[in-house]
Design an enzyme around this catalytic site. Structure first.
Site, PDB file in Angstrom:
ATOM      1  N   ARG A  42       0.820  -1.217   0.000  1.00 44.78           N
ATOM      2  CA  ARG A  42       0.000   0.000   0.000  1.00 44.78           C
ATOM      3  C   ARG A  42       0.850   1.261   0.000  1.00 44.78           C
ATOM      4  O   ARG A  42       0.313   2.365   0.055  1.00 44.78           O
ATOM      5  CB  ARG A  42      -0.937  -0.011   1.204  1.00 44.78           C
ATOM      6  CG  ARG A  42      -2.076  -1.015   1.036  1.00 44.78           C
ATOM      7  CD  ARG A  42      -3.025  -0.998   2.188  1.00 44.78           C
ATOM      8  NE  ARG A  42      -4.153  -1.894   1.924  1.00 44.78           N
ATOM      9  CZ  ARG A  42      -4.935  -2.409   2.860  1.00 44.78           C
ATOM     10  NH1 ARG A  42      -4.726  -2.109   4.133  1.00 44.78           N
ATOM     11  NH2 ARG A  42      -5.932  -3.209   2.545  1.00 44.78           N
ATOM     12  N   GLU A  54      -1.140  -9.077  -5.183  1.00 45.61           N
ATOM     13  CA  GLU A  54      -2.465  -9.668  -5.373  1.00 45.61           C
ATOM     14  C   GLU A  54      -2.379 -11.158  -5.679  1.00 45.61           C
ATOM     15  O   GLU A  54      -3.209 -11.943  -5.215  1.00 45.61           O
ATOM     16  CB  GLU A  54      -3.215  -8.932  -6.492  1.00 45.61           C
ATOM     17  CG  GLU A  54      -3.626  -7.512  -6.135  1.00 45.61           C
ATOM     18  CD  GLU A  54      -4.580  -7.437  -4.961  1.00 45.61           C
ATOM     19  OE1 GLU A  54      -5.264  -8.435  -4.678  1.00 45.61           O
ATOM     20  OE2 GLU A  54      -4.646  -6.372  -4.316  1.00 45.61           O
ATOM     21  N   GLN A  59      -5.379 -17.231  -1.763  1.00 40.90           N
ATOM     22  CA  GLN A  59      -5.244 -18.466  -0.982  1.00 40.90           C
ATOM     23  C   GLN A  59      -4.221 -18.365   0.148  1.00 40.90           C
ATOM     24  O   GLN A  59      -3.812 -19.380   0.703  1.00 40.90           O
ATOM     25  CB  GLN A  59      -4.861 -19.644  -1.896  1.00 40.90           C
ATOM     26  CG  GLN A  59      -5.717 -19.818  -3.129  1.00 40.90           C
ATOM     27  CD  GLN A  59      -7.112 -20.305  -2.793  1.00 40.90           C
ATOM     28  OE1 GLN A  59      -7.348 -20.918  -1.770  1.00 40.90           O
ATOM     29  NE2 GLN A  59      -8.064 -20.034  -3.674  1.00 40.90           N
ATOM     30  N   THR A  60      -3.795 -17.142   0.511  1.00 41.07           N
ATOM     31  CA  THR A  60      -2.767 -16.976   1.535  1.00 41.07           C
ATOM     32  C   THR A  60      -3.114 -15.781   2.413  1.00 41.07           C
ATOM     33  O   THR A  60      -3.640 -14.782   1.928  1.00 41.07           O
ATOM     34  CB  THR A  60      -1.379 -16.752   0.895  1.00 41.07           C
ATOM     35  OG1 THR A  60      -1.180 -17.704  -0.168  1.00 41.07           O
ATOM     36  CG2 THR A  60      -0.268 -16.920   1.907  1.00 41.07           C
ATOM     37  N   LEU A  97       4.664 -20.685  -0.149  1.00 41.05           N
ATOM     38  CA  LEU A  97       3.382 -20.038  -0.425  1.00 41.05           C
ATOM     39  C   LEU A  97       2.351 -21.008  -0.991  1.00 41.05           C
ATOM     40  O   LEU A  97       1.154 -20.744  -0.959  1.00 41.05           O
ATOM     41  CB  LEU A  97       3.572 -18.862  -1.406  1.00 41.05           C
ATOM     42  CG  LEU A  97       4.105 -17.567  -0.802  1.00 41.05           C
ATOM     43  CD1 LEU A  97       4.451 -16.577  -1.901  1.00 41.05           C
ATOM     44  CD2 LEU A  97       3.106 -16.955   0.164  1.00 41.05           C
ATOM     45  N   TYR A  99       0.432 -23.575  -3.944  1.00 43.63           N
ATOM     46  CA  TYR A  99      -0.254 -23.307  -5.212  1.00 43.63           C
ATOM     47  C   TYR A  99       0.758 -22.761  -6.227  1.00 43.63           C
ATOM     48  O   TYR A  99       0.659 -21.632  -6.720  1.00 43.63           O
ATOM     49  CB  TYR A  99      -1.414 -22.325  -5.014  1.00 43.63           C
ATOM     50  CG  TYR A  99      -2.462 -22.828  -4.065  1.00 43.63           C
ATOM     51  CD1 TYR A  99      -3.486 -23.667  -4.504  1.00 43.63           C
ATOM     52  CD2 TYR A  99      -2.425 -22.491  -2.717  1.00 43.63           C
ATOM     53  CE1 TYR A  99      -4.445 -24.148  -3.627  1.00 43.63           C
ATOM     54  CE2 TYR A  99      -3.381 -22.972  -1.834  1.00 43.63           C
ATOM     55  CZ  TYR A  99      -4.383 -23.800  -2.291  1.00 43.63           C
ATOM     56  OH  TYR A  99      -5.327 -24.278  -1.419  1.00 43.63           O
ATOM     57  N   TYR A 137     -10.623 -10.783 -11.090  1.00 43.51           N
ATOM     58  CA  TYR A 137     -10.251 -10.193  -9.800  1.00 43.51           C
ATOM     59  C   TYR A 137      -8.892  -9.498  -9.881  1.00 43.51           C
ATOM     60  O   TYR A 137      -8.758  -8.328  -9.503  1.00 43.51           O
ATOM     61  CB  TYR A 137     -10.220 -11.260  -8.704  1.00 43.51           C
ATOM     62  CG  TYR A 137      -9.535 -10.751  -7.459  1.00 43.51           C
ATOM     63  CD1 TYR A 137     -10.217  -9.933  -6.565  1.00 43.51           C
ATOM     64  CD2 TYR A 137      -8.188 -11.021  -7.225  1.00 43.51           C
ATOM     65  CE1 TYR A 137      -9.576  -9.412  -5.456  1.00 43.51           C
ATOM     66  CE2 TYR A 137      -7.535 -10.499  -6.114  1.00 43.51           C
ATOM     67  CZ  TYR A 137      -8.237  -9.702  -5.229  1.00 43.51           C
ATOM     68  OH  TYR A 137      -7.599  -9.174  -4.142  1.00 43.51           O
ATOM     69  N   ASP A 155     -13.884 -10.924  -4.467  1.00 44.69           N
ATOM     70  CA  ASP A 155     -13.205 -12.090  -3.920  1.00 44.69           C
ATOM     71  C   ASP A 155     -14.065 -12.646  -2.792  1.00 44.69           C
ATOM     72  O   ASP A 155     -15.209 -12.219  -2.606  1.00 44.69           O
ATOM     73  CB  ASP A 155     -11.797 -11.736  -3.450  1.00 44.69           C
ATOM     74  CG  ASP A 155     -11.785 -10.810  -2.233  1.00 44.69           C
ATOM     75  OD1 ASP A 155     -12.865 -10.311  -1.836  1.00 44.69           O
ATOM     76  OD2 ASP A 155     -10.699 -10.593  -1.667  1.00 44.69           O
ATOM     77  N   CYS A 215     -20.092  -6.078  14.036  1.00 42.07           N
ATOM     78  CA  CYS A 215     -21.094  -5.185  13.452  1.00 42.07           C
ATOM     79  C   CYS A 215     -21.150  -3.832  14.154  1.00 42.07           C
ATOM     80  O   CYS A 215     -21.477  -2.807  13.534  1.00 42.07           O
ATOM     81  CB  CYS A 215     -22.468  -5.848  13.489  1.00 42.07           C
ATOM     82  SG  CYS A 215     -22.556  -7.383  12.531  1.00 42.07           S
ATOM     83  N   CYS A 218     -18.847  -1.532  12.401  1.00 37.20           N
ATOM     84  CA  CYS A 218     -18.971  -1.487  10.946  1.00 37.20           C
ATOM     85  C   CYS A 218     -19.420  -0.105  10.477  1.00 37.20           C
ATOM     86  O   CYS A 218     -20.427   0.425  10.966  1.00 37.20           O
ATOM     87  CB  CYS A 218     -19.969  -2.545  10.474  1.00 37.20           C
ATOM     88  SG  CYS A 218     -20.210  -2.544   8.681  1.00 37.20           S
ATOM     89  N   THR A 317      -4.393 -28.304   0.344  1.00 36.18           N
ATOM     90  CA  THR A 317      -5.788 -28.212  -0.115  1.00 36.18           C
ATOM     91  C   THR A 317      -6.685 -28.955   0.869  1.00 36.18           C
ATOM     92  O   THR A 317      -6.811 -28.539   2.008  1.00 36.18           O
ATOM     93  CB  THR A 317      -5.952 -28.745  -1.554  1.00 36.18           C
ATOM     94  OG1 THR A 317      -5.566 -30.114  -1.617  1.00 36.18           O
ATOM     95  CG2 THR A 317      -5.113 -27.933  -2.523  1.00 36.18           C
TER      96      THR A 317
END
Length: 371
Positions: A42, A54, A59-60, A97, A99, A137, A155, A215, A218, A317
C-alpha cells in the site's frame, strides 16, 4: 434505478437505493482511510508491485505474505529481472506459499510483458486477460489500484460482505458474481476506485469476518439488511470442508555426503517441484514396509536399513498429510539414476523448490550435523 439483484430473501435495490447511493461508498472510504492496515504494497502504486501482492494474497493470509513479498522484491526488483530468471529460481523463492501454478503464471506473464509490451504492464483489461494467471479479480485490483480504472473486484471477502448487506442466506460461491459486479460498478467512485476496492476487502478482512463479525464497529451497518434483521451470523451458510487424511513416507538417502532427490512431472500435482523419494502408505502397510517398497519402485535401490528421522504434519488443499521420514541406507549406490533424479549436497537443497512437507524436513536436516 434498474434492479441489480433479485432474490426472494431481499428487497429490490430500488427500495434501498437512497442508502446505497448516499451512504455506503462515502462511509466506507472514510472508515478505510482511518483504519487501513500498514501493508508494504500500500506504499506504492507501481503496477508490478500491486500485481505480485495480489497474486501472493490469493489463498494466503496477509501475515504470511508480507515476508515473501519483501523477499521477492529483493530478488526480483523489477519485471525484467523476473522474466529473465530461471523458473527453478522463481519456484524456490515462492517455496512455502503453495499453489505453485501461481508462480509459473507470474513467470510466463512477465516474459510476455517484457517481449510484447517493453516491460510495461498494460493498462487495458482486454490485454491483461490474455496473460496467464490474470482473471477478473486480479485485473480489477491491478487496474483500479495502479491505474485508477473504475473496475470492481470480487473475492471471498467481498462476496461475504455483499451477501450480508443484502441478507442473502446462501453459501459463498461464484454464481452471483455477475450480479455483484453490476452492483459494484454502480457503487465504485471514479475518483477513488482503488481505495474503494481495498476498503471493501479490508471491511471483510477486519470487520465483516466469517465468524463473529464486529457489526458494532462497521461503518456501513445502516446499509446492512442482515444486521437490521439480526441474521448476520447465519450468513453466509457454512460450507463444511472434508479433510482427507493421507499417510506418506519419504526416504533420506545419504551417499558420500550427498542426498538423493527427484523432480516431479511437469504436469499434475506439485508439477516440477523436487522431493525426496517416497509415496503413500498403502492399506495394511507399516511405514517401514512402505519406505522399503517406495525406494525400490522409484529408485531401484534396496534399503538395508531404515531409521526413523522425524514425523511432520502439514495441510495441502483438502488433505491432512502425515509424513514419516526415514534415514535410509541402501545397496548399489553406483547404479545409474533416472533422468529426474540427482545427488545433491545438503547445502544446495535450498536452491531446489520443494513442497512444504519436504521443506520442513530440510529445516530439520540443517539442524542435524549427523544426517
Amino acid at each position: 434505478m434498474k434492479q441489480l439483484l433479485t432474490n426472494k430473501n431481499i428487497l429490490p435495490v430500488t427500495r434501498r437505493a437512497p442508502v446505497f447511493d448516499r451512504d455506503l461508498t462515502p462511509f466506507l472510504l472514510k472508515w478505510y482511510k482511518k483504519n487501513l492496515r500498514d501493508l508494504p504494497w500500500r506504499k506504492t502504486s507501481d503496477p508490478y508491485h500491486i500485481w505480485i501482492s495480489e497474486i501472493m494474497l490469493q489463498q494466503t493470509t496477509v501475515t504470511a505474505v508480507i515476508p515473501y513479498y519483501e523477499r521477492w522484491f529483493k530478488i526480483f526488483p523489477d519485471i525484467k529481472t523476473l522474466a529473465s530468471a530461471p523458473l527453478q529460481k522463481v519456484l524456490t523463492v515462492w517455496q512455502g506459499l503453495g499453489y505453485y501454478q501461481r508462480a509459473r503464471n507470474l513467470h510466463q506473464a512477465a516474459q510476455a510483458i517484457v517481449s510484447k509490451f517493453n516491460t510495461i504492464i498494460p493498462s487495458s483489461a482486454d490485454i491483461l486477460k490474455t496473460l496467464p494467471g490474470l482473471g477478473p479479480y486480479t485485473i480489477g485490483a491491478v487496474l483500479s489500484i495502479a491505474y485508477q480504472k473504475p473496475l470492481p473486484v470480487v473475492d471471498a471477502n467481498v462476496r461475504r460482505v455483499l451477501l450480508r448487506l443484502m441478507a442473502i442466506q446462501e453459501k459463498i460461491n461464484t454464481k452471483r458474481d455477475k450480479e455483484f459486479y453490476a452492483l459494484l460498478e454502480h457503487l465504485i467512485p471514479h475518483s477513488e476506485p482503488g481505495n474503494f476496492n481495498q476498503a471493501l476487502m479490508e471491511l471483510g478482512a477486519l470487520i465483516c469476518t466469517s465468524k463473529n463479525p464486529s457489526c458494532h464497529a462497521c461503518p456501513v451497518s445502516l446499509c446492512c439488511e442482515s444486521y437490521k434483521k439480526g441474521t448476520q451470523e447465519l450468513i453466509p451458510e457454512i460450507i463444511s470442508k472434508k479433510i482427507k487424511p493421507l499417510r506418506v513416507v519419504i526416504g533420506i538417502i545419504d551417499y558420500k555426503n550427498k542426498l538423493l532427490i527427484q523432480q516431479r512431472p511437469e504436469k499434475g500435482l506439485l508439477a516440477g517441484l523436487w522431493e525426496f523419494p517416497g509415496g503413500k502408505i498403502e492399506a495394511g502397510e507399516t511405514p517401514l514396509k512402505a519406505i522399503i517398497r517406495e525406494i525400490k519402485e522409484e529408485t531401484g535401490l534396496t534399503v538395508i536399513k531404515a531409521t526413523l528421522f522425524t514425523k511432520v504434519i502439514h495441510y495441502y488443499t483438502q488433505y491432512k498429510i502425515s509424513l514419516t521420514a526415514f534415514h535410509c541406507v541402501c545397496q548399489s549406490y553406483t547404479q545409474p539414476l533416472k533422468s529426474n533424479q540427482k545427488w545433491v549436497t545438503k547445502k544446495s537443497l535450498k536452491t531446489y523448490p520443494m513442497p512444504s512437507g519436504s521443506a520442513k524436513i530440510i529445516l530439520m536436516l540443517n539442524s542435524h550435523t549427523n544426517v
